[in-house]
Design a protein around this motif. Structure first.
Motif, mmCIF file in Angstrom:
data_model
loop_
_atom_site.group_PDB
_atom_site.id
_atom_site.type_symbol
_atom_site.label_atom_id
_atom_site.label_comp_id
_atom_site.label_asym_id
_atom_site.label_seq_id
_atom_site.Cartn_x
_atom_site.Cartn_y
_atom_site.Cartn_z
ATOM 1 N N ASP A 445 0.812 -1.224 0.000
ATOM 2 C CA ASP A 445 0.000 0.000 0.000
ATOM 3 C C ASP A 445 0.843 1.272 0.000
ATOM 4 N N GLY A 450 3.197 2.004 -5.221
ATOM 5 C CA GLY A 450 2.108 2.392 -6.127
ATOM 6 C C GLY A 450 2.625 3.097 -7.377
ATOM 7 N N THR A 453 4.390 0.585 -9.661
ATOM 8 C CA THR A 453 3.403 -0.287 -10.322
ATOM 9 C C THR A 453 2.743 0.448 -11.494
ATOM 10 N N LYS A 454 2.388 1.729 -11.269
ATOM 11 C CA LYS A 454 1.785 2.525 -12.355
ATOM 12 C C LYS A 454 2.756 2.671 -13.520
#
Length: 464
Positions: A445, A450, A453-454
């Motif tokens: 999280d 994040g 990953t994007k």
């Protein structure tokens, strides 16, 4: 002669271009290995000199075991082949980066395209603005990667304001000696220690300042601006420039179980026997001393440091890099000296209690990421910004004070190390809090997780 082999499969293919210095190559190699594990083909460009050092340092295994089929290491000349000694002259390498490398990268991309290789994206070191421009010329998607603190990048972006405010000349030289803060919450910076000023050499200063100005322009055309840092540790810097996306500490989301591969990208062979030596000592008892790959310390300072470390009567593990051997007395069994070591593993070893460091950004992340307190002796470039984070913002270390001759005395060495390693563990407790923040950033999280990953999903989408 290198044989180029590029797969014609439709999987995404990323071309990675680091600035040709150890502290820049390692984090980009970590990012490349992460992308390769996500099924992305990587072509990693080094100068021929660095390429050979990397291959030669992989002593225990063939490079294929480290790289697998997803990564290819290729090289370009750096223009210093006829006078290799010039690589050690400050200013010569930065001049090669500025004037010689751009054409060679362009030729390599032309050759790859000629061999029907589809390049999905170029990931270039943020300090190589010309690489972004070369990618744009070929209409290839592009991402800039900053291997330093976001604050270092923000300082570069603030040059025009610094000129307008009368703090620096248009060539980057400081007009006044003054401590400034670009924004509340950011580390304080001294004008005479700005990244491009403090390079110990006028030619380097000129070249690096020119690179920074060029980068500020070319960065506007990147699709992504990634930074090997942690949002919660540099909130003010990320707040000033929201387009900078934290993805650090890079490589830490992979477990340390495949540690052999953390040596990939190292210019020197690592001494792994040191880990057995560390096993002898109780938790938190060993002083780890390392100043990066340059080894910049003068003879008098080396002597004072060596005596000061002996005065602590604690075990010491000292990595010299390319620097001189410290003058350790024979029979000093508490002190182990090696040329190079697997630093991430050393810092994660339970025996380490304190890190005497030059405060390079990789070392800063690796020490803080293992909950280790610091004693700082910054030397040049961005190390003063990192030291300010360690000592003033995060409060997980102390800086050695220099005498009027600019030398840290043996008594100062002993005093500061004793203070950081004292029994109440105040610095260690705060360092453990910073470690927790860093671990959360790369967990499922976390903000860094994040963003990464994007970025991976975007590359895969671009390839199709």
């Amino acid at each position: 002669k290198i044989v180029f082999f590029f797969s014609a499969m439709a999987r995404p293919h990323v071309l990675v271009i680091p600035y040709p210095a150890q502290g820049h190559v390692l984090p980009l190699m970590s990012l490349s290995r992460y992308l390769a594990k996500q099924g992305i083909q990587i072509t990693f460009i080094n100068t021929v000199f660095n390429h050979n050092r990397i291959i030669n340092s992989l002593s225990k295994s063939s490079s294929h075991d480290y790289l697998g089929d997803q990564m290819k290491l290729v090289w370009i000349p750096d223009g210093l082949e006829d006078s290799p000694e010039e690589r050690n002259i400050p200013g010569k390498l930065s001049e090669s980066v500025l004037r010689f490398m751009p054409n060679k990268v362009e030729e390599l991309i032309e050759r790859m395209i000629g061999e029907s290789t589809i390049i999905s994206c170029v990931v270039a070191d943020q300090s190589l603005g010309w690489a972004i421009e070369v990618a744009a010329k070929f209409e290839i998607r592009r991402a800039a990667f900053c291997p330093a603190a976001a604050s270092s990048m923000v300082l570069g972006f603030s040059i025009q304001k610094l000129v307008d405010d009368g703090l620096i000349e248009s060539d980057g030289s400081p007009k006044v000696n003054k401590t400034i803060q670009l924004s509340p919450g950011m580390p304080e910076m001294e004008t005479n220690k700005f990244v491009w000023v403090n390079l110990k050499n006028k030619e380097s200063q000129k070249n690096i300042f020119e690179l920074v100005l060029q980068n500020n322009k070319s960065i506007e055309s990147t699709d992504w601006l990634l930074c090997n840092s942690v949002y919660e540790l540099e909130t003010a810097a990320f707040g000033l420039y929201p387009q900078i996306l934290p993805v650090g500490p890079i490589g830490w989301s992979q477990s340390l179980e495949d540690d052999e591969s953390t040596s990939l990208g190292s210019f020197l062979p690592q001494d792994r026997d040191c880990l057995d030596w560390l096993d002898r000592y109780i938790p938190g008892s060993v002083i780890y001393v390392a100043f990066g790959s340059f080894g910049f310390m003068g003879k008098i300072q080396l002597e004072e440091l060596a005596i000061g470390l002996e005065l602590t009567k604690r075990p010491v593990f000292w990595v010299t890099g390319s620097g001189d051997q410290p003058p350790i007395k024979p029979g000093s069994g508490l002190i182990k000296v090696v040329r190079w070591a697997p630093q991430r593993e050393v810092l994660s070893h339970r025996a380490i209690g304190c890190f005497v460091s030059h405060c390079g950004w990789n070392s800063t992340l690796e020490g803080a990421g293992n909950g280790i307190p610091f004693v700082c002796i910054p030397y040049f470039a961005d190390q003063f910004i990192n030291k300010a984070y360690i000592c003033d913002v995060w409060k997980i270390g102390l800086e050695f004070e220099q005498d009027e001759l600019g030398v840290v005395s043996k008594l100062e060495v002993k005093k500061k190390i004793d203070e950081v390693m004292r029994n109440d563990g105040e610095y260690t407790k705060r360092a453990m809090v910073v470690k927790e923040i860093m671990m959360k950033s790369v967990a499922k999280d976390g903000i860094s997780y994040g963003n990464l990953t994007k970025f991976v999903n975007w590359i895969k989408k671009e390839a199709n």
